[in-house]
Design a protein around this motif. Structure first.
Motif, PDB file in Angstrom:
ATOM      1  N   TYR A 104       0.801  -1.269  -0.001  1.00 46.41           N
ATOM      2  CA  TYR A 104       0.092  -0.121   0.036  1.00 46.41           C
ATOM      3  C   TYR A 104       0.827   1.136  -0.070  1.00 46.41           C
ATOM      4  CZ  TYR A 104      -3.511   3.406   1.710  1.00 46.41           C
ATOM      5  OH  TYR A 104      -4.187   4.742   1.785  1.00 46.41           O
ATOM      6  N   TRP A 105       1.865   1.325   0.942  1.00 46.42           N
ATOM      7  CA  TRP A 105       2.774   2.541   0.987  1.00 46.42           C
ATOM      8  C   TRP A 105       3.524   2.449  -0.301  1.00 46.42           C
ATOM      9  CZ3 TRP A 105       5.946   4.673   5.488  1.00 46.42           C
ATOM     10  CH2 TRP A 105       5.092   5.359   6.373  1.00 46.42           C
ATOM     11  N   LEU A 106       3.849   1.670  -0.746  1.00 46.18           N
ATOM     12  CA  LEU A 106       4.689   1.691  -2.061  1.00 46.18           C
ATOM     13  C   LEU A 106       3.899   2.478  -3.025  1.00 46.18           C
ATOM     14  CD1 LEU A 106       7.126   1.214  -4.176  1.00 46.18           C
ATOM     15  CD2 LEU A 106       6.071  -1.002  -4.530  1.00 46.18           C
ATOM     16  N   LEU A 107       2.932   1.986  -3.331  1.00 42.27           N
ATOM     17  CA  LEU A 107       1.887   2.585  -4.595  1.00 42.27           C
ATOM     18  C   LEU A 107       1.220   3.923  -4.140  1.00 42.27           C
ATOM     19  CD1 LEU A 107       0.118  -0.534  -6.157  1.00 42.27           C
ATOM     20  CD2 LEU A 107       2.151   0.522  -6.737  1.00 42.27           C
ATOM     21  N   LEU A 108       1.075   4.074  -2.777  1.00 37.97           N
ATOM     22  CA  LEU A 108       0.775   5.492  -2.241  1.00 37.97           C
ATOM     23  C   LEU A 108       1.702   6.468  -2.780  1.00 37.97           C
ATOM     24  CD1 LEU A 108      -1.894   6.506  -0.935  1.00 37.97           C
ATOM     25  CD2 LEU A 108      -0.361   6.452   1.338  1.00 37.97           C
ATOM     26  N   GLY A 109       2.894   6.048  -2.556  1.00 39.59           N
ATOM     27  CA  GLY A 109       3.984   6.901  -2.886  1.00 39.59           C
ATOM     28  C   GLY A 109       4.231   7.425  -4.599  1.00 39.59           C
ATOM     29  N   VAL A 110       3.584   6.306  -5.197  1.00 41.45           N
ATOM     30  CA  VAL A 110       3.474   6.464  -6.573  1.00 41.45           C
ATOM     31  C   VAL A 110       2.342   7.469  -7.049  1.00 41.45           C
ATOM     32  CG1 VAL A 110       3.150   5.383  -8.765  1.00 41.45           C
ATOM     33  CG2 VAL A 110       4.689   4.564  -7.133  1.00 41.45           C
ATOM     34  N   LEU A 111       1.226   7.252  -6.501  1.00 44.85           N
ATOM     35  CA  LEU A 111      -0.258   7.778  -6.669  1.00 44.85           C
ATOM     36  C   LEU A 111      -0.444   9.123  -6.022  1.00 44.85           C
ATOM     37  CD1 LEU A 111      -2.237   4.653  -6.969  1.00 44.85           C
ATOM     38  CD2 LEU A 111      -1.224   5.905  -8.786  1.00 44.85           C
ATOM     39  N   ARG A 112       0.376   9.566  -5.108  1.00 42.88           N
ATOM     40  CA  ARG A 112       0.172  10.975  -4.405  1.00 42.88           C
ATOM     41  C   ARG A 112       1.262  11.809  -4.510  1.00 42.88           C
ATOM     42  NH1 ARG A 112      -2.696  10.254   0.429  1.00 42.88           N
ATOM     43  NH2 ARG A 112      -4.841   9.741   0.009  1.00 42.88           N
ATOM     44  N   PRO A 113       1.217  13.023  -4.624  1.00 46.60           N
ATOM     45  CA  PRO A 113       2.160  13.983  -4.593  1.00 46.60           C
ATOM     46  C   PRO A 113       2.958  13.755  -3.430  1.00 46.60           C
ATOM     47  CG  PRO A 113       0.179  15.214  -5.051  1.00 46.60           C
ATOM     48  CD  PRO A 113      -0.297  13.818  -4.754  1.00 46.60           C
TER      49      PRO A 113
END
Length: 343
Positions: A79-88
């Motif tokens: 979750y955190w990995l993709l959150l870092g991709v999908l959020r500024p």
């Protein structure tokens, strides 16, 4: 068979960890997301190793607490990995920063009989939230039609494992759970490997879309029409796209723009992201070369057009043209009676 799947998963985890450590395609990931990627990959490898023990142990005992903690943390890492991709960068909320403590606390206190279903239901919920973030990229969501389907598939896979884990104490057995989860993790690694080949610029493309979607206009003092014409000149006359290492920053410097300005310009004036624009010009160059240089090998044409591998060339060409390069060349040259074409 189980040993082969576990070995494949551990090998893929090491391969992806190496790519993450070396900055795969200069992926602009914030440090929490990059760290979370390592946690996820280590967790998946350890989970698979735990499945070997679970599938061969006598009886149907509950999973060990250490296994439960690893499953919880790997879901959080994903979750955190993709959150870092999908959020500024800097846009994370306080609750999201508190998630590691909350997840670890739940992993340590949840009853073992319910631990696996709870962990995987949590993973399903996190995958659904990531899908929502992709969908909220508004007009840019069309860039991620494939990736959105993959996220939904991951959520469905997590639900399937959660159901198996829930039924394990009631006749299904933990060995069946271990086989099911091992198969799905192995399939997940294969799916991610294929996705990175099919969309080699996945992370830069996502970061660019996020920057455009969340930012205010950066072109208020820029003559968009004139700058768009200069951008076309850079590609069509200077043919900068034929440089394999071409990046957003390079073209932005040529035009005297910031990377955010160039991203917005390409999106608003060309209706696509910068990576897709580069691929479009590279494919168009390859189309011309395939016909004008009939004795050049297909691979050499792809390399000369700016692609860095045969797989990325074939995928981009077929996506844009509708057929592979060799078939396109044969069809275009058929009416000219061309002979001795390279294989």
């Amino acid at each position: 068979m189980l040993q082969m799947m576990v070995g494949f998963s551990i090998g893929m985890a090491l391969l992806l960890a190496g790519a993450l450590a070396t900055g795969y395609r200069s992926a602009p990931l914030p440090w929490p997301a990059r760290l979370a990627g390592f946690v996820m990959l280590a967790g998946l490898a350890l989970t698979q190793w735990g499945h070997l023990e679970m599938a061969t142990q006598a009886g149907d005992g509950l999973p060990a607490r250490r296994y439960v903690v690893v499953v919880f943390l790997q879901s959080l890492g994903f979750y955190w990995l993709l959150l870092g991709v999908l959020r500024p960068e800097g846009a994370w909320r306080r609750l999201e920063w508190a998630l590691p403590v909350l997840v670890l606390a739940v992993a340590l206190v949840v009853p073992l009989a319910w631990a696996i279903p709870v962990a995987l239901l949590m993973g399903t919920a996190l995958a659904v939230h990531l899908s929502v973030l992709v969908y909220r990229l508004r007009a840019l969501r069309r860039w991620f039609a494939l990736e959105l389907k993959v996220l939904v598939l991951f959520a469905v896979m997590a639900l399937a494992v959660a159901a198996t884990g829930l039924l394990a104490p009631y006749g299904v057995g933990w060995d069946a759970y271990a086989w099911t989860y091992t198969l799905l993790i192995t399939s997940g690694f294969g799916l991610v490997g294929w996705l990175l080949l099919a969309v080699p610029d996945l992370v830069p493309k996502a970061r660019e879309a996020v920057a455009v979607a969340y930012a205010q206009s950066t072109l208020t003092r820029v003559d968009r029409e004139a700058m768009a014409a200069r951008l076309r000149h850079v590609f069509e006359v200077d043919q900068v796209h034929r440089a394999e290492s071409l990046g957003l920053a390079t073209v932005a410097d040529l035009l005297g723009l910031s990377t955010h300005q160039l991203s917005e310009l390409v999106n608003t004036e060309f209706g696509m992201g910068f990576p897709r624009l580069v691929r479009r010009y590279r494919v168009e160059t390859a189309q011309r070369m395939l016909v004008e240089e009939p004795r050049a090998s297909v691979l050499s044409v792809g390399m000369a057009s700016g692609f860095n591998s045969q797989s990325s060339f074939y995928v981009a060409f077929k996506e844009q043209v509708g057929e592979v390069p060799g078939a396109y060349r044969q069809r275009m040259l058929a009416g000219r009676g061309a002979a001795d074409l390279p294989e």
